[in-house]
Design an enzyme around this catalytic site. Structure first.
Site, PDB file in Angstrom:
ATOM      1  N   GLU A  95      -9.580  -0.418  -2.129  1.00  0.00           N
ATOM      2  CA  GLU A  95      -9.221   0.844  -1.809  1.00  0.00           C
ATOM      3  C   GLU A  95      -9.126   1.600  -3.001  1.00  0.00           C
ATOM      4  OE1 GLU A  95      -5.789   0.095   0.425  1.00  0.00           O
ATOM      5  OE2 GLU A  95      -6.890  -0.912   1.965  1.00  0.00           O
ATOM      6  N   SER A 147      -6.713  -8.892   6.484  1.00  0.00           N
ATOM      7  CA  SER A 147      -6.017  -8.877   7.773  1.00  0.00           C
ATOM      8  C   SER A 147      -5.439 -10.390   8.129  1.00  0.00           C
ATOM      9  CB  SER A 147      -7.006  -8.658   8.934  1.00  0.00           C
ATOM     10  OG  SER A 147      -7.614  -7.341   9.000  1.00  0.00           O
ATOM     11  N   LYS A 200       1.065  -1.343   0.075  1.00  0.00           N
ATOM     12  CA  LYS A 200      -0.144  -0.073   0.054  1.00  0.00           C
ATOM     13  C   LYS A 200       1.022   1.194   0.031  1.00  0.00           C
ATOM     14  CE  LYS A 200      -3.829  -2.711   2.021  1.00  0.00           C
ATOM     15  NZ  LYS A 200      -4.936  -2.740   2.905  1.00  0.00           N
TER      16      LYS A 200
HETATM   17  C1  3PY Z   1      -5.122  -6.467   3.767  1.00  0.00           C
HETATM   18  O1  3PY Z   1      -4.655  -7.318   4.077  1.00  0.00           O
HETATM   19  O2  3PY Z   1      -5.617  -5.560   4.587  1.00  0.00           O
HETATM   20  C2  3PY Z   1      -5.194  -6.028   2.381  1.00  0.00           C
HETATM   21  O3  3PY Z   1      -6.002  -5.307   1.893  1.00  0.00           O
HETATM   22  C3  3PY Z   1      -4.334  -6.839   1.543  1.00  0.00           C
HETATM   23  O4  3PY Z   1      -4.577  -6.271   0.142  1.00  0.00           O
END
Ligand code: 3PY
Length: 252
Positions: free
Chosen positions: A99, A215, A12
């Protein structure tokens, strides 16, 4: 499971260039020393790609971007094309992360164009899908996910499909600390595989790698990965520390 198992990190918007290169080096060293039982990919911000490509043994750790443009080239200030991504040495690109859909208005139509350009430029696509909490509470998760696939990737040819990896990420489990139970994840991945079978046939569906994301961490990875339809994970926060990420990889 005969199909390819993958653990992919999604950094990210984290890590400056120096910290990112250091993390990539650390992950690479750990995995070269102790070869993983699955494919491993790290997906980084665009600015890291070229430098990270230099420190990775891509036979062990693949490299990907987190997005690419929906246009080929030209007057699109600030955008990064699939061809540019490929030219850094990256082999993968994440497309359709929730996202991007939520905060940057990426529609099914835009994603369809991005997928086409990524494949045309020789990138493998990690295509994300998943429902909101409201949709799940309304028991609409199957139709939502099926529509996301139908509208952006089910137009591909059987040959193109071979370069698609799917990632199911329930939006309510992303960065919230909530994980879908392994049964909920398995149920959805089995459903996704059945829709792929309807479109591309049973054999292609059996060969499609489908990841769970949201998560996912070292503590829950063994349980998730033990499910027959879960072929690995797309990892957010837990991909930002080499030891945490390796812990998930070691779950295979
Ligand atoms: C997460 O694990 O929160 C994700 O968005 C992985 O892309």
């Amino acid at each position: 499971k005969m199909r390819k198992k993958i653990v992919a990190g999604n950094w990210k918007m984290n890590m400056n260039l120096q910290d990112g290169v250091a993390l990539a080096k650390e992950i690479n060293e750990a995995l070269v020393a102790d070869k993983p039982n699955c494919g491993v990919v790290i997906c980084t911000p665009f600015i890291h790609l070229a430098s990270v490509a230099q420190v990775l043994d891509q036979n062990v750790v693949g490299l990907g971007a987190e997005d690419c443009a929906d246009k080929e080239k030209g007057a699109f200030t600030g955008e990064v094309s699939a061809e540019m991504v490929k030219s850094t040495g990256a082999q993968y690109v994440i497309l359709g992360h929730s996202e991007r859909r939520q905060y940057y208005g990426e529609t099914a139509e835009i994603l369809k164009d991005k997928v086409q350009l990524a494949l045309k430029n020789g990138l493998k696509v990690i295509f994300c899908c998943g429902e909101t909490l409201e949709e799940r509470e309304g028991n609409k998760q199957n139709e939502v996910v099926k529509a996301e696939l139908a509208d952006s990737v089910f137009n591909l040819s059987a040959e193109e499909w071979k370069n698609i990896i799917l990632a199911y990420e329930p939006i309510w489990a992303i960065g919230t600390g909530k994980t879908a139970t392994s049964d909920q994840a398995e149920e959805m991945l089995a459903y996704i595989r059945s829709t792929v079978a309807e479109k591309y046939g049973k054999e292609a569906a059996e060969d499609t790698t489908i990841l769970y994301g949201g998560s996912c961490k070292a503590s829950n990875a063994p349980e998730l990965f033990s499910k027959p339809n879960i072929d690995g994970g797309l990892i957010g926060g837990a991909s930002l520390k080499a030891a945490d990420f390796k812990g998930i990889i070691d779950a295979w």
